[in-house]
Design a protein around this motif. Sequence first.
Motif, PDB file in Angstrom:
ATOM      1  N   ARG A 246       0.876  -1.032   0.022  1.00 15.80           N
ATOM      2  CA  ARG A 246      -0.051   0.132   0.161  1.00 15.80           C
ATOM      3  C   ARG A 246       0.908   1.115   0.335  1.00 15.80           C
ATOM      4  N   PRO A 247       0.561   2.170  -1.277  1.00 15.30           N
ATOM      5  CA  PRO A 247       1.183   3.533  -0.592  1.00 15.30           C
ATOM      6  C   PRO A 247       0.534   4.364   0.291  1.00 15.30           C
ATOM      7  N   SER A 248       1.583   5.452   1.009  1.00 19.13           N
ATOM      8  CA  SER A 248       1.044   6.155   1.634  1.00 19.13           C
ATOM      9  C   SER A 248      -0.032   7.256   1.149  1.00 19.13           C
ATOM     10  N   ALA A 249       0.159   7.207  -0.594  1.00 19.19           N
ATOM     11  CA  ALA A 249      -0.943   8.521  -0.941  1.00 19.19           C
ATOM     12  C   ALA A 249      -0.993   8.216  -2.356  1.00 19.19           C
ATOM     13  N   ALA A 250      -1.818   8.086  -3.200  1.00 18.09           N
ATOM     14  CA  ALA A 250      -2.346   7.623  -4.093  1.00 18.09           C
ATOM     15  C   ALA A 250      -2.919   9.583  -5.072  1.00 18.09           C
ATOM     16  N   ILE A 251      -2.950   9.117  -6.461  1.00 15.31           N
ATOM     17  CA  ILE A 251      -3.362  10.183  -6.731  1.00 15.31           C
ATOM     18  C   ILE A 251      -4.550  10.256  -7.966  1.00 15.31           C
ATOM     19  N   GLY A 252      -5.642  10.212  -7.692  1.00 14.82           N
ATOM     20  CA  GLY A 252      -6.404   9.440  -9.086  1.00 14.82           C
ATOM     21  C   GLY A 252      -6.897  10.512  -9.946  1.00 14.82           C
ATOM     22  N   GLY A 269     -11.742  -1.348   5.133  1.00 16.18           N
ATOM     23  CA  GLY A 269     -11.168  -1.218   6.441  1.00 16.18           C
ATOM     24  C   GLY A 269     -10.051  -0.264   6.602  1.00 16.18           C
ATOM     25  N   LEU A 270      -9.635   0.923   6.601  1.00 15.62           N
ATOM     26  CA  LEU A 270      -8.730   2.170   6.526  1.00 15.62           C
ATOM     27  C   LEU A 270      -9.128   3.066   6.213  1.00 15.62           C
ATOM     28  N   LYS A 271      -9.024   4.286   6.524  1.00 13.97           N
ATOM     29  CA  LYS A 271      -9.040   5.742   6.488  1.00 13.97           C
ATOM     30  C   LYS A 271      -8.349   6.768   5.615  1.00 13.97           C
ATOM     31  N   VAL A 272      -9.554   7.504   5.301  1.00 14.12           N
ATOM     32  CA  VAL A 272      -8.737   8.868   4.179  1.00 14.12           C
ATOM     33  C   VAL A 272      -8.240   9.754   5.410  1.00 14.12           C
ATOM     34  N   ASP A 274      -6.337   8.880   7.294  1.00 18.46           N
ATOM     35  CA  ASP A 274      -5.097   8.426   8.066  1.00 18.46           C
ATOM     36  C   ASP A 274      -3.652   7.599   7.493  1.00 18.46           C
ATOM     37  N   ASP A 275      -5.239   6.264   7.003  1.00 14.49           N
ATOM     38  CA  ASP A 275      -3.986   5.000   6.831  1.00 14.49           C
ATOM     39  C   ASP A 275      -3.659   5.928   4.695  1.00 14.49           C
ATOM     40  N   ILE A 276      -4.160   6.841   4.208  1.00 10.55           N
ATOM     41  CA  ILE A 276      -3.777   6.483   2.861  1.00 10.55           C
ATOM     42  C   ILE A 276      -4.217   7.983   2.239  1.00 10.55           C
ATOM     43  N   SER A 277      -3.612   9.250   1.573  1.00 12.04           N
ATOM     44  CA  SER A 277      -3.833  10.454   0.922  1.00 12.04           C
ATOM     45  C   SER A 277      -4.918  10.149  -0.033  1.00 12.04           C
ATOM     46  N   ILE A 278      -5.406  10.950  -0.309  1.00 14.65           N
ATOM     47  CA  ILE A 278      -6.147  10.393  -1.997  1.00 14.65           C
ATOM     48  C   ILE A 278      -5.991  12.203  -2.350  1.00 14.65           C
ATOM     49  N   ILE A 279      -5.498  12.523  -3.677  1.00 16.61           N
ATOM     50  CA  ILE A 279      -6.036  13.777  -4.175  1.00 16.61           C
ATOM     51  C   ILE A 279      -6.711  13.546  -5.968  1.00 16.61           C
ATOM     52  N   GLY A 280      -7.797  14.149  -6.508  1.00 13.73           N
ATOM     53  CA  GLY A 280      -7.878  14.325  -7.381  1.00 13.73           C
ATOM     54  C   GLY A 280      -7.531  15.294  -7.949  1.00 13.73           C
TER      55      GLY A 280
END
Length: 341
Positions: A246-252, A269-272, A274-280
């Motif tokens: 799992r990466p620490s961040a993902a860009i869509g 079962g994870l949280k954004v 806290d567990d992974i950052s996301i950008i669009g």
Amino acid sequence: MDRKRISIYEIAREAGVSPATVSRVMNQPARVSAEKRERVLQVIDKYGFKPNALAKGLNNSRRGVLGILSAWVDSPFYGRMISECERVANARDYTLMMFCFSSDPQQERRHLEKMYEQCVDAAIILGGSMDGIVVEENALSIINYIAETIPVVVMGRSQGVPCYEVRIDEGGAMETAMEYLIGLGHREIAFLGGLENVYSSLEKRLAYQRSLRKHGLEFRKEWMRFGDYTSEEGFRIMSEVLKERRPSAAIGINDLFAAGMLRAVRDAGLKVPDDISIIGFDNTNISRIVSPALTSVACDYHELAEKLIGAAADAVEGKEVAGNQTVKTMLHERESCRRMR
């Protein structure tokens, strides 16, 4: 084909010539060889083709109508873009005649033909064939023919057609997203979505890889995946990524895709964030209504519409128009990213 539906493009195809050659036969026959002229005239006679009289006089008359052809109109990005274009067009006393297609090349071609037959003053093309890395010759031929008669503005690349370009700085948008995440301490960043044959997505992929190299970060093939632009695809691809390292961040690739990514994270079962950052990308309404609210990178829609409509209207009115214009982007920070410890 019948007499009601025949168009200049069918005549060109059956005669084995370009649409521009058919136009010259009808308007400037001396510029066409006798052999080609005879082939074209035979097809014209066969179907009883009569060119639209208003279209023939198009350069000498203005109707105050701009044609706009848009891909995937149910997309939040294109929907917002068309709304802004309509506002700007109305302010300049123009009416928009809208044509939409769902990434279907045949439908796109038919709409281009219909737009021309409706005698719009100028044509604006958003997405579709002109955003492809490789563009079919038939599509270019039709747009090239239209551009010989009326101004054509494309949101993207001109692909050698004599038209006006208005481009979003897609590479700069990706660099903005990457610099933001890296500034928050992220070192394992994925980029998900975007079709392989779409140029605007390619620009983002190249900028993503440049940013990794610039900061000495590892490129992992499984963290850069192709896909379409829907939330369903965002959910599917993000679910696959979460089953591996799992990466620490993902860009869509866009906000809609990123919304699907958010759902996949919750289902795992994870949280954004806290567990992974996301950008669009695109800063559409979706970025504000999902939970957590989505950080997104986008251009100013009004500025983009001003440049698109402005280029078309100015060209119609005989004013000087820049051949290439670029619209910069900015980051809209919300709740979907966190600083690494």
